[in-house]
Enzyme design. Structure first.
Site, PDB file in Angstrom:
ATOM      1  N   LYS A 139       0.864   4.025  -2.946  1.00 52.14           N
ATOM      2  CA  LYS A 139       0.436   5.394  -2.644  1.00 52.14           C
ATOM      3  C   LYS A 139       1.572   6.396  -2.863  1.00 52.14           C
ATOM      4  O   LYS A 139       1.332   7.533  -3.267  1.00 52.14           O
ATOM      5  CB  LYS A 139      -0.097   5.481  -1.214  1.00 52.14           C
ATOM      6  N   TYR A 171       0.839  -1.215   0.000  1.00 50.41           N
ATOM      7  CA  TYR A 171       0.000   0.000   0.000  1.00 50.41           C
ATOM      8  C   TYR A 171       0.875   1.266   0.000  1.00 50.41           C
ATOM      9  O   TYR A 171       0.633   2.202  -0.768  1.00 50.41           O
ATOM     10  CB  TYR A 171      -0.896  -0.054   1.236  1.00 50.41           C
TER      11      TYR A 171
HETATM   12  N1  CAA Z   1       4.950  -1.250  14.454  1.00 51.30           N
HETATM   13  C1  CAA Z   1       5.788  -2.195  14.931  1.00 51.30           C
HETATM   14  N2  CAA Z   1       5.408  -3.459  15.168  1.00 51.30           N
HETATM   15  C2  CAA Z   1       4.138  -3.774  14.903  1.00 51.30           C
HETATM   16  C3  CAA Z   1       3.206  -2.844  14.411  1.00 51.30           C
HETATM   17  C4  CAA Z   1       3.662  -1.537  14.183  1.00 51.30           C
HETATM   18  N3  CAA Z   1       2.863  -0.571  13.721  1.00 51.30           N
HETATM   19  N4  CAA Z   1       2.033  -3.465  14.222  1.00 51.30           N
HETATM   20  C5  CAA Z   1       2.208  -4.736  14.606  1.00 51.30           C
HETATM   21  N5  CAA Z   1       3.465  -4.926  15.019  1.00 51.30           N
HETATM   22  C6  CAA Z   1       4.082  -6.130  15.504  1.00 51.30           C
HETATM   23  C7  CAA Z   1       3.176  -6.874  16.479  1.00 51.30           C
HETATM   24  O1  CAA Z   1       3.346  -6.349  17.774  1.00 51.30           O
HETATM   25  C8  CAA Z   1       3.644  -8.289  16.329  1.00 51.30           C
HETATM   26  O2  CAA Z   1       4.868  -8.440  17.042  1.00 51.30           O
HETATM   27  P1  CAA Z   1       5.212  -9.820  17.810  1.00 51.30           P
HETATM   28  O3  CAA Z   1       5.327 -10.861  16.724  1.00 51.30           O
HETATM   29  O4  CAA Z   1       6.513  -9.515  18.491  1.00 51.30           O
HETATM   30  O5  CAA Z   1       4.061 -10.049  18.728  1.00 51.30           O
HETATM   31  C9  CAA Z   1       3.955  -8.343  14.840  1.00 51.30           C
HETATM   32  O6  CAA Z   1       4.232  -7.023  14.424  1.00 51.30           O
HETATM   33  C10 CAA Z   1       2.741  -8.766  14.012  1.00 51.30           C
HETATM   34  O7  CAA Z   1       2.610 -10.092  14.173  1.00 51.30           O
HETATM   35  P2  CAA Z   1       1.227 -10.793  13.883  1.00 51.30           P
HETATM   36  O8  CAA Z   1       1.499 -12.235  13.693  1.00 51.30           O
HETATM   37  O9  CAA Z   1       0.173 -10.352  14.844  1.00 51.30           O
HETATM   38  O10 CAA Z   1       0.850 -10.174  12.467  1.00 51.30           O
HETATM   39  P3  CAA Z   1      -0.361 -10.530  11.574  1.00 51.30           P
HETATM   40  O11 CAA Z   1       0.103 -11.334  10.439  1.00 51.30           O
HETATM   41  O12 CAA Z   1      -1.519 -11.022  12.376  1.00 51.30           O
HETATM   42  O13 CAA Z   1      -0.710  -9.081  11.018  1.00 51.30           O
HETATM   43  C11 CAA Z   1      -1.429  -6.826  11.093  1.00 51.30           C
HETATM   44  C12 CAA Z   1      -1.347  -8.133  11.830  1.00 51.30           C
HETATM   45  C13 CAA Z   1      -1.956  -7.031   9.669  1.00 51.30           C
HETATM   46  C14 CAA Z   1      -0.065  -6.172  11.007  1.00 51.30           C
HETATM   47  C15 CAA Z   1      -2.401  -5.973  11.912  1.00 51.30           C
HETATM   48  O14 CAA Z   1      -1.790  -5.653  13.110  1.00 51.30           O
HETATM   49  C16 CAA Z   1      -2.811  -4.694  11.225  1.00 51.30           C
HETATM   50  O15 CAA Z   1      -3.744  -4.692  10.426  1.00 51.30           O
HETATM   51  N6  CAA Z   1      -2.150  -3.589  11.545  1.00 51.30           N
HETATM   52  C17 CAA Z   1      -2.559  -2.286  11.034  1.00 51.30           C
HETATM   53  C18 CAA Z   1      -1.737  -1.857   9.867  1.00 51.30           C
HETATM   54  C19 CAA Z   1      -2.241  -0.523   9.467  1.00 51.30           C
HETATM   55  O16 CAA Z   1      -2.095   0.466  10.182  1.00 51.30           O
HETATM   56  N7  CAA Z   1      -2.863  -0.412   8.308  1.00 51.30           N
HETATM   57  C20 CAA Z   1      -3.476   0.806   7.861  1.00 51.30           C
HETATM   58  C21 CAA Z   1      -4.871   0.510   7.414  1.00 51.30           C
HETATM   59  S1  CAA Z   1      -5.835   1.972   7.158  1.00 51.30           S
HETATM   60  C22 CAA Z   1      -5.331   2.596   5.713  1.00 51.30           C
HETATM   61  O17 CAA Z   1      -4.507   2.040   5.018  1.00 51.30           O
HETATM   62  C23 CAA Z   1      -5.924   3.888   5.257  1.00 51.30           C
HETATM   63  C24 CAA Z   1      -4.896   4.927   5.157  1.00 51.30           C
HETATM   64  O18 CAA Z   1      -4.507   5.267   4.027  1.00 51.30           O
HETATM   65  C25 CAA Z   1      -4.404   5.623   6.345  1.00 51.30           C
END
Ligand code: CAA
Length: 240
Positions: free
Chosen positions: A151, A147
């Protein structure tokens, strides 16, 4: 003179707010959408804005869809490239398909929509191309290599094309919304969303209308000196 505007992804979320705001500002508006028939039907019932279904990821479908819109409403003078999807995953888990789907829609979709309209805008010596990029194209985001890349690509596209359009009366601009209260942001896990809101100095998510107002401004004849620019609207979360 009533101008015609076409908004991709224009029946839901930020796109719906843009379609409605442009209609209120006096434009003939066509709203494109890709998948959700029920939402599109409801949107048309509530707003009177006609919706058109095709995927922006498909060049031929875009060319055909634009032809239909122009037969119905006349030449498209304002294009709002708003359609976008997420397929978030940490990079070590991201599949080639997740990469491709996001790049095909969020970056190639912008080419696919702008290219068929470009010559008409050049001939008429007027055009507005407004692309909804994202804060995450500016700063990068964990789990969004696809993404963020797409973008950021939209911003490069905007700056390059602005140079080509300038002498033909076509402005090409981008808007980088921060986190806006839409289905896309609500799909982020609640804990993650709370931590995001904590990073927004104004202390809240943005509203779709706050982005729509930027579009109406850039679309106006009065904004003719603004091109190649990016309006950042993110509640102070990131200063590009
Ligand atoms: N920074 C650092 N570490 C992060 C993090 C971040 N922002 N987010 C997650 N992590 C870490 C977690 O703590 C976890 O660490 P551990 O393994 O040590 O526990 C690891 O990364 C993720 O492991 P998971 O196995 O839980 O990951 P997953 O495969 O289940 O994925 C995810 C989870 C998809 C990352 C979910 O957390 C997510 O959706 N995060 C949001 C991402 C985001 O902000 N997207 C924006 C969407 S909105 C948009 O895009 C509109 C716009 O234009 C603004």
């Amino acid at each position: 003179m009533t101008r015609t505007a076409l908004v991709t992804g224009g029946s839901r979320g930020i796109g719906a707010a843009i379609s409605i705001a442009l209609k209120k500002a006096g434009y003939n508006v066509a709203a494109n959408y890709a998948g959700n028939d029920e939402a599109a039907r409801k949107f048309t019932d509530e707003t009177g804005i006609k919706t058109y279904k095709w995927s922006v990821a498909d060049y031929d479908a875009c060319a055909a869809g634009i032809k239909t819109v122009e037969e119905d409403l006349g030449p498209v003078e304002v294009l709002v490239n708003n359609a976008g999807i997420t397929r978030d995953a940490p990079f070590h888990k991201m599949t080639p398909q997740q990469w491709r789907e996001v790049v095909d829609t969020n970056l190639s979709g912008v080419f696919n929509m702008t290219h068929p309209l470009w010559n008409g805008m050049r001939e008429r010596k007027f055009g507005r191309v407004i692309t909804i990029s994202s804060i995450n194209g500016q700063k990068g985001q964990f789990a969004q290599a696809n993404y963020s890349a797409a973008k950021a690509g939209d911003l490069g596209f905007t700056k390059a094309l602005a140079q080509e359009g300038a002498r033909a009366g076509i402005t090409v601009n981008a808007i980088c919304p921060g986190y806006i209260a839409t289905d896309m942001v609500m799909a982020v896990p609640e804990k993650v969303r709370e931590s995001i809101i904590a990073q927004i100095p104004v202390g809240r998510l943005g509203e779709s209308d706050e982005i729509a107002r930027c579009v109406v401004f850039l679309a106006s004849d009065e904004a003719g000196f603004i091109t190649g620019s990016t309006i950042t609207a993110n509640g102070g979360q990131y200063f590009a």
